[in-house]
Design a protein around this motif. Structure first.
Motif, PDB file in Angstrom:
ATOM      1  N   LEU A 202     -24.359  34.788 -23.096  1.00  0.00           N
ATOM      2  CA  LEU A 202     -25.685  35.097 -23.085  1.00  0.00           C
ATOM      3  C   LEU A 202     -26.479  34.151 -23.238  1.00  0.00           C
ATOM      4  O   LEU A 202     -26.500  33.557 -24.717  1.00  0.00           O
ATOM      5  N   THR A 203     -27.539  33.919 -22.458  1.00  0.00           N
ATOM      6  CA  THR A 203     -28.400  32.650 -22.818  1.00  0.00           C
ATOM      7  C   THR A 203     -29.324  33.164 -24.149  1.00  0.00           C
ATOM      8  O   THR A 203     -29.467  34.414 -24.268  1.00  0.00           O
ATOM      9  N   TYR A 204     -29.758  32.375 -24.820  1.00  0.00           N
ATOM     10  CA  TYR A 204     -30.579  32.447 -26.216  1.00  0.00           C
ATOM     11  C   TYR A 204     -31.950  33.314 -25.812  1.00  0.00           C
ATOM     12  O   TYR A 204     -32.371  34.304 -26.278  1.00  0.00           O
ATOM     13  N   GLN A 205     -32.528  32.920 -24.673  1.00  0.00           N
ATOM     14  CA  GLN A 205     -33.453  33.696 -24.154  1.00  0.00           C
ATOM     15  C   GLN A 205     -33.204  34.996 -23.790  1.00  0.00           C
ATOM     16  O   GLN A 205     -34.255  36.060 -24.008  1.00  0.00           O
ATOM     17  N   SER A 206     -32.218  35.290 -23.132  1.00  0.00           N
ATOM     18  CA  SER A 206     -31.943  36.617 -23.016  1.00  0.00           C
ATOM     19  C   SER A 206     -31.523  37.476 -24.057  1.00  0.00           C
ATOM     20  O   SER A 206     -32.116  38.600 -24.206  1.00  0.00           O
ATOM     21  N   ALA A 207     -30.970  36.811 -25.145  1.00  0.00           N
ATOM     22  CA  ALA A 207     -30.946  37.811 -26.339  1.00  0.00           C
ATOM     23  C   ALA A 207     -31.963  37.982 -26.828  1.00  0.00           C
ATOM     24  O   ALA A 207     -32.211  39.223 -27.673  1.00  0.00           O
ATOM     25  N   TRP A 208     -32.858  36.972 -26.950  1.00  0.00           N
ATOM     26  CA  TRP A 208     -34.259  37.353 -27.170  1.00  0.00           C
ATOM     27  C   TRP A 208     -34.963  38.587 -26.458  1.00  0.00           C
ATOM     28  O   TRP A 208     -35.575  39.529 -27.206  1.00  0.00           O
ATOM     29  N   ASP A 209     -34.926  38.699 -25.453  1.00  0.00           N
ATOM     30  CA  ASP A 209     -35.433  39.490 -24.585  1.00  0.00           C
ATOM     31  C   ASP A 209     -34.764  40.882 -24.485  1.00  0.00           C
ATOM     32  O   ASP A 209     -35.532  42.126 -24.496  1.00  0.00           O
ATOM     33  N   LEU A 210     -33.521  40.896 -24.649  1.00  0.00           N
ATOM     34  CA  LEU A 210     -32.760  42.303 -25.017  1.00  0.00           C
ATOM     35  C   LEU A 210     -32.970  42.765 -26.830  1.00  0.00           C
ATOM     36  O   LEU A 210     -32.593  43.817 -26.877  1.00  0.00           O
ATOM     37  N   GLY A 211     -33.466  41.925 -27.636  1.00  0.00           N
ATOM     38  CA  GLY A 211     -33.716  42.281 -28.847  1.00  0.00           C
ATOM     39  C   GLY A 211     -32.681  41.980 -29.753  1.00  0.00           C
ATOM     40  O   GLY A 211     -32.447  42.479 -30.853  1.00  0.00           O
ATOM     41  N   LEU A 212     -31.696  41.008 -29.223  1.00  0.00           N
ATOM     42  CA  LEU A 212     -30.491  40.671 -30.179  1.00  0.00           C
ATOM     43  C   LEU A 212     -31.070  39.584 -31.050  1.00  0.00           C
ATOM     44  O   LEU A 212     -30.275  39.486 -32.112  1.00  0.00           O
ATOM     45  N   VAL A 213     -32.051  38.903 -30.607  1.00  0.00           N
ATOM     46  CA  VAL A 213     -32.547  37.612 -31.602  1.00  0.00           C
ATOM     47  C   VAL A 213     -33.993  38.071 -31.845  1.00  0.00           C
ATOM     48  O   VAL A 213     -34.749  38.592 -30.506  1.00  0.00           O
ATOM     49  N   ASP A 214     -34.631  38.098 -33.085  1.00  0.00           N
ATOM     50  CA  ASP A 214     -36.103  38.501 -33.127  1.00  0.00           C
ATOM     51  C   ASP A 214     -36.555  37.246 -34.197  1.00  0.00           C
ATOM     52  O   ASP A 214     -35.776  36.390 -34.739  1.00  0.00           O
ATOM     53  N   GLN A 215     -37.938  37.237 -34.569  1.00  0.00           N
ATOM     54  CA  GLN A 215     -38.416  36.362 -35.202  1.00  0.00           C
ATOM     55  C   GLN A 215     -38.231  36.745 -36.890  1.00  0.00           C
ATOM     56  O   GLN A 215     -38.696  36.172 -37.575  1.00  0.00           O
ATOM     57  N   TYR A 216     -37.988  37.972 -37.018  1.00  0.00           N
ATOM     58  CA  TYR A 216     -37.688  38.600 -38.272  1.00  0.00           C
ATOM     59  C   TYR A 216     -36.190  38.403 -38.720  1.00  0.00           C
ATOM     60  O   TYR A 216     -35.989  37.889 -40.084  1.00  0.00           O
ATOM     61  N   GLN A 217     -35.436  38.894 -37.879  1.00  0.00           N
ATOM     62  CA  GLN A 217     -34.135  38.970 -38.504  1.00  0.00           C
ATOM     63  C   GLN A 217     -33.145  37.869 -38.011  1.00  0.00           C
ATOM     64  O   GLN A 217     -31.842  37.864 -38.148  1.00  0.00           O
ATOM     65  N   GLY A 218     -33.983  37.026 -36.929  1.00  0.00           N
ATOM     66  CA  GLY A 218     -32.956  35.734 -36.258  1.00  0.00           C
ATOM     67  C   GLY A 218     -31.821  36.724 -35.351  1.00  0.00           C
ATOM     68  O   GLY A 218     -32.196  37.469 -34.666  1.00  0.00           O
ATOM     69  N   ASN A 219     -30.684  35.932 -35.373  1.00  0.00           N
ATOM     70  CA  ASN A 219     -29.664  36.341 -34.559  1.00  0.00           C
ATOM     71  C   ASN A 219     -28.893  37.499 -35.355  1.00  0.00           C
ATOM     72  O   ASN A 219     -28.396  37.575 -36.468  1.00  0.00           O
ATOM     73  N   ARG A 220     -28.930  38.715 -34.685  1.00  0.00           N
ATOM     74  CA  ARG A 220     -28.443  40.000 -35.308  1.00  0.00           C
ATOM     75  C   ARG A 220     -26.725  40.345 -34.812  1.00  0.00           C
ATOM     76  O   ARG A 220     -26.433  41.421 -34.978  1.00  0.00           O
ATOM     77  N   ALA A 221     -26.443  39.462 -34.128  1.00  0.00           N
ATOM     78  CA  ALA A 221     -25.199  39.459 -33.775  1.00  0.00           C
ATOM     79  C   ALA A 221     -24.052  39.450 -34.827  1.00  0.00           C
ATOM     80  O   ALA A 221     -24.189  38.514 -35.624  1.00  0.00           O
ATOM     81  N   GLU A 222     -23.071  40.455 -34.837  1.00  0.00           N
ATOM     82  CA  GLU A 222     -22.163  40.253 -35.935  1.00  0.00           C
ATOM     83  C   GLU A 222     -20.994  39.666 -35.278  1.00  0.00           C
ATOM     84  O   GLU A 222     -20.081  39.585 -36.493  1.00  0.00           O
ATOM     85  N   CYS A 223     -20.813  39.642 -34.121  1.00  0.00           N
ATOM     86  CA  CYS A 223     -19.472  39.009 -33.404  1.00  0.00           C
ATOM     87  C   CYS A 223     -20.024  37.653 -32.982  1.00  0.00           C
ATOM     88  O   CYS A 223     -21.002  37.433 -32.314  1.00  0.00           O
ATOM     89  N   ASP A 224     -19.102  36.560 -33.272  1.00  0.00           N
ATOM     90  CA  ASP A 224     -19.395  35.156 -32.537  1.00  0.00           C
ATOM     91  C   ASP A 224     -19.138  34.979 -31.299  1.00  0.00           C
ATOM     92  O   ASP A 224     -18.130  35.758 -30.860  1.00  0.00           O
ATOM     93  N   GLY A 225     -19.811  33.862 -30.631  1.00  0.00           N
ATOM     94  CA  GLY A 225     -19.321  33.598 -29.378  1.00  0.00           C
ATOM     95  C   GLY A 225     -19.780  34.064 -28.084  1.00  0.00           C
ATOM     96  O   GLY A 225     -19.343  33.740 -27.099  1.00  0.00           O
ATOM     97  N   PHE A 226     -20.775  34.930 -28.498  1.00  0.00           N
ATOM     98  CA  PHE A 226     -21.511  35.710 -27.029  1.00  0.00           C
ATOM     99  C   PHE A 226     -22.759  35.172 -26.770  1.00  0.00           C
ATOM    100  O   PHE A 226     -23.193  35.498 -25.608  1.00  0.00           O
ATOM    101  N   ILE A 227     -23.412  34.673 -27.727  1.00  0.00           N
ATOM    102  CA  ILE A 227     -24.742  34.104 -27.650  1.00  0.00           C
ATOM    103  C   ILE A 227     -24.790  32.595 -27.392  1.00  0.00           C
ATOM    104  O   ILE A 227     -24.314  31.707 -28.371  1.00  0.00           O
TER     105      ILE A 227
END
Length: 235
Positions: A202-227
């Motif tokens: 998943l592109t970093y921009q898409s992760a941001w658009d979907l809410g998986l990355v934000d300015q407060y908590q950063g990368n919220r993914a618990e599983c590696d290798g998807f973003i």
């Protein structure tokens, strides 16, 4: 494409008689256009003033060119102490071409206009039938449109559910639905929001658009290798 005066008629079922009239009109139109292009040097070129307006004066390129050629021959004859060529004899061919053009071109234009008038009258007689065809086509198209929209909405809901499941799993149950940042909710937005890289992340921009990355908590993914990393980190 079957057209008349710029309107596409190919969607109609016209009578054979009208189709034949249109064919003849198009043939005349093409003949007129070709004749004008092939004999453009026989058409009058009007002289304009400094503001682009016509002065009333004009010249004919074919006659001007013939006159220039004649002047060259006259100068050569004088230089060689020979008699001047006969002007009337030399100009006769160019004048004949121009005279033919000035007679034939308006005749072709008039024939095209008459053909267009015949087609217009024929189409006028068919308008009720053509309107019925258009009405029936619209009714059919509406049903097909409704079916297509319903199918698209079903696919949209399926994608929304799929994205929600991914977000829930990759965030360890923290996210239950996408944020769709920067999207208005129009049909097709989900396609633009979900973008992946050539290597299947998943592109970093898409992760941001979907809410998986934000300015407060950063990368919220618990599983590696998807973003994929942001562009500057990847660079």
């Amino acid at each position: 494409m079957l057209s008349f005066k710029g309107f596409d008629l190919s969607g109609f079922e016209l009578s054979k008689e009208t189709l034949e009239l249109i064919r003849k009109q198009q043939e005349l139109h093409d003949r007129h256009r070709s004749y004008r292009a092939e004999n453009a040097d026989c058409a009058r070129q009007y002289v304009t003033d400094s503001r682009g307006g016509r002065t009333g004066a004009y010249y004919v390129p074919a006659l001007r060119r013939a006159d220039e050629e004649l002047r060259e021959l006259e100068a050569q004859a004088i230089a060689e102490s020979k008699p001047l060529p006969d002007r009337e004899e030399f100009m006769v061919q160019a004048r004949a071409r121009v005279a033919e053009y000035e007679r034939l071109e308006p005749a072709l234009a008039h024939a095209v206009k008459q053909a267009e008038d015949r087609v217009t009258e024929a189409i006028k007689h068919e308008l009720p039938a053509l309107a019925s065809q258009g009405f029936a086509q619209s009714e059919k198209a509406k049903k097909e449109y409704i079916a297509a929209v319903a199918k698209a909405e079903t696919a949209r809901a399926k994608m929304q559910d799929s994205v929600s499941r991914f977000l829930w799993a990759v965030s360890g149950g923290e996210l239950t639905r996408p944020k769709w940042r920067g999207f208005s909710g129009q049909l097709g937005d989900e396609i633009n929001a979900w973008q992946t890289t050539p290597d299947g992340k998943l592109t970093y921009q898409s992760a941001w658009d979907l809410g998986l990355v934000d300015q407060y908590q950063g990368n919220r993914a618990e599983c590696d290798g998807f973003i994929a990393p942001p562009d500057e980190d990847a660079a």
